[in-house]
Design an enzyme around this catalytic site. Structure first.
Site, PDB file in Angstrom:
ATOM      1  N   HIS A 143      -7.291  -4.863  -1.368  1.00 23.81           N
ATOM      2  CA  HIS A 143      -6.878  -6.225  -1.429  1.00 23.81           C
ATOM      3  C   HIS A 143      -7.503  -7.018  -2.575  1.00 23.81           C
ATOM      4  O   HIS A 143      -7.338  -7.961  -2.767  1.00 23.81           O
ATOM      5  CB  HIS A 143      -6.550  -7.051  -0.333  1.00 23.81           C
ATOM      6  N   HIS A 177       0.894  -1.189  -0.144  1.00 21.95           N
ATOM      7  CA  HIS A 177      -0.055  -0.122   0.087  1.00 21.95           C
ATOM      8  C   HIS A 177       0.847   1.279  -0.094  1.00 21.95           C
ATOM      9  O   HIS A 177       0.376   2.373   0.179  1.00 21.95           O
ATOM     10  CB  HIS A 177      -1.003   0.007   1.165  1.00 21.95           C
TER      11      HIS A 177
END
Lengths: 331, 235
Positions: free
Chosen positions: A219, A57
């Site tokens: 995700h 991320h």
């Protein structure tokens, strides 16, 4: 797949090594564990703030380590929770005698692993509180808001809690500031492409060239609707309305705004989106106090974006505006 | 390199040439074999997980078991319970995700349940599996029927206990357990996921076999086969 990596299994290790080498004046890495802490940790007399989660991320999580944000980040494998021992060592490294707040994204693995770390730290007399960020409106209906996932809006919660801790708030006050930021923050995302996981070399889900998915998680968790790709103005309207209607945000509200790219969507497109988002909010008399636009919380190389709003009152505004100095976030 | 300890011939106290307990060496051999099975099935687990999860189950387990396998030779002078606690800790620290916590905690609790025993009897094994199941239930806040590893481990545990009450031979008891574990594994295809990232897919998870239940089955199967191989070599 084309990726500039060496060993797919060492991606998380090597990116942390590179990050720490790049910012020696801000951070240091603990030995033997993938934990990054602010350079001057532990800060005596200050509540420590620890965040943790899977990598993938960037610049979340480790990019915001430092003054006014958090003291330690526990970096997991890609999209995978970090381990209890690493979290425990991170906790010890930042304990300045006032306890430690864990800010997590409300994922089962993070809660289990950090839960074990909490038990170990508390057994040694370090008070620990946990706040799970739940800003993603697509992940559960309002009636099950505590089930929602934490995504880009986490940045606001970190910012507010970090400022409170830096100002000398005690553990309970820092926790309450985090809870308040979380309850006033909402996020909605859209994905146009999957991301390629380095370890498997494969996309984490499939989507047609001409489709997009509203509400997809960072995700690749499924969203609420898959449709043909729409124009920037239409996407801006969908995201804005989903966010605004959920809290709901009302006329005369003042907000902090984060328009976040997921990795492969250029800033160019984010600005086109923002043009419309600003127009809609203005028409609703919602005042944008500050807008952050860029890749703040990505999903490796996913194409797409998310919009987060945090409703501000005097306290949240003051904490949001308070100084912060970290490699990837300054105020 | 995966640890391969050669089979050891032995007979029990009654001279039956059939094992009645698991020795430390057997346990280490089983752990080495499980590591090998996980490595061999990495891609299979990745495929199952990619269908309804995030695709990292195989990679994460393999990393953890490869690391464990490297440490096994250093465990040979430890007691059984110490070995299991070390194994659990190693998995906790090297697997990551929910899976690392669940398997790690399960094996640590199994180690605590065996206490200072020098060998594992069937009764010990039943208590160990029961303790492992308890750890998974409490750490994972999970129940049977939620499409998780518990759907393999719970039937295994129940069948072991029932077979023990019938006074079956060690190897036959394990076979009963394995059979129940297999049925449990297959039953996950008919379940809607309630845990993990798969839960967000709801009804779409029907028809898919759960990856955690699968890795649990692979481990149980490898364990049972290792013990039966020792049994055959000893008779």
């Amino acid at each position: 797949m084309k990726k500039l990596i060496n060993d797919p299994l060492r991606v998380a290790d090597e990116e942390v090594e590179g990050f720490v080498k790049a910012f020696p004046s801000y951070v240091k890495k603990l030995e033997d564990v993938r934990v990054v802490v602010r350079k001057n940790a532990p800060v005596q007399g200050k509540v420590g703030i620890l965040v943790g989660g899977g990598s993938g991320h960037e610049p979340f999580w480790f990019g915001y380590t430092g003054e006014g944000m958090y003291d330690a980040v526990i970096v997991g494998e890609i999209f995978s929770s970090p381990t209890p021992d690493a979290a425990y060592k991170g906790t010890k490294a930042i304990d300045g005698g006032e306890g430690v707040l864990y800010l997590l994204g409300n994922y089962e693995g993070d809660k289990m692993n950090l839960g074990i770390s909490k038990e170990r730290a508390e057994a040694e007399g370090i008070p620990i509180e946990i706040v799970n960020v739940t800003d993603d409106v697509a992940s559960a209906p309002p009636s099950q808001a505590q089930e929602r996932r934490g995504i880009a809006g986490n940045l606001f919660v970190i910012k507010v809690a970090g400022a409170k801790a830096e100002q000398g708030g005690i553990l309970e006050e820092v926790k309450n500031a985090a809870l308040k930021a979380n309850s006033n923050t909402r996020t909605m995302g859209v994905a146009l492409s999957p991301c390629i996981l380095p370890a498997t070399g494969r996309p984490n889900f499939t989507i047609s060239e001409d489709e997009m998915e509203i509400g997809m998680g960072i995700h690749g968790e499924p969203g609420i609707e898959r449709t043909k790709v729409k124009s920037a103005d239409e996407v801006a309207e969908i995201l804005t309305m989903k966010v605004v209607n959920d809290l709901p945000f009302k006329g005369n509200d003042e907000v902090a705004l984060l328009l976040n790219g997921l990795g492969s969507t250029p800033l160019q497109e984010l600005f086109i989106l923002f043009r419309k988002i600003e127009e809609i909010l203005t028409s609703k008399k919602i005042d944008i106090h500050k807008a952050l636009i860029g890749n703040y919380c990505t999903s490796i190389d996913m194409m797409g974006c998310s919009l987060s709003l945090m409703r501000l009152d005097d306290e949240l505004k003051e904490l949001f505006d308070a100084p912060a100095d970290t490699p990837y976030f300054k105020m | 390199m995966h640890l391969r300890i050669p089979p050891i011939s032995r007979c029990d106290s009654r001279g039956d040439f059939l094992i009645t307990s698991i020795q430390k060496e057997d346990l280490l051999r089983a752990l080495g074999n499980i590591s090998k099975i996980i490595a061999e099935n990495e891609n299979y687990l990745t495929e199952l997980d990619s269908a309804i999860g995030d695709g990292d189950h195989g990679v994460n387990l393999r990393r953890g078991f490869d690391s464990l396998n490297d440490k096994l030779p250093s465990f040979k002078d430890k007691e059984i319970h110490e070995i299991l606690v070390e194994v659990g800790r190693s998995l906790l620290e090297t697997v990551g995700g929910s899976v690392g916590v669940l398997y790690g905690s399960a094996i640590i609790e199994a180690g605590k349940a065996v206490g200072d025993k020098k060998e594992i009897s069937l009764d010990d094994l039943v208590r160990m599996v029961d303790a492992a199941e308890g750890a998974i239930r409490s750490r994972g806040q999970v129940d049977v029927g939620e499409k998780t590893m518990l759907d393999t481990i719970h039937p295994f545990s129940v069948a072991l206990r029932e077979a023990t009450e019938e006074n079956l031979h060690f190897a036959d008891t394990l076979d009963r357990g394995l059979e129940a574990a297999k049925k449990g594994l297959e039953s996950t295809k008919q379940m809607v996921a309630k845990k993990g990232r798969a839960k967000y897919l709801g009804e779409k998870t029907l028809g898919h076999q759960d990856v955690g239940a699968t890795s649990s089955y692979l481990m149980i199967e490898s364990f049972v086969e290792t013990i039966k191989e020792i049994d055959q070599n000893s008779s």
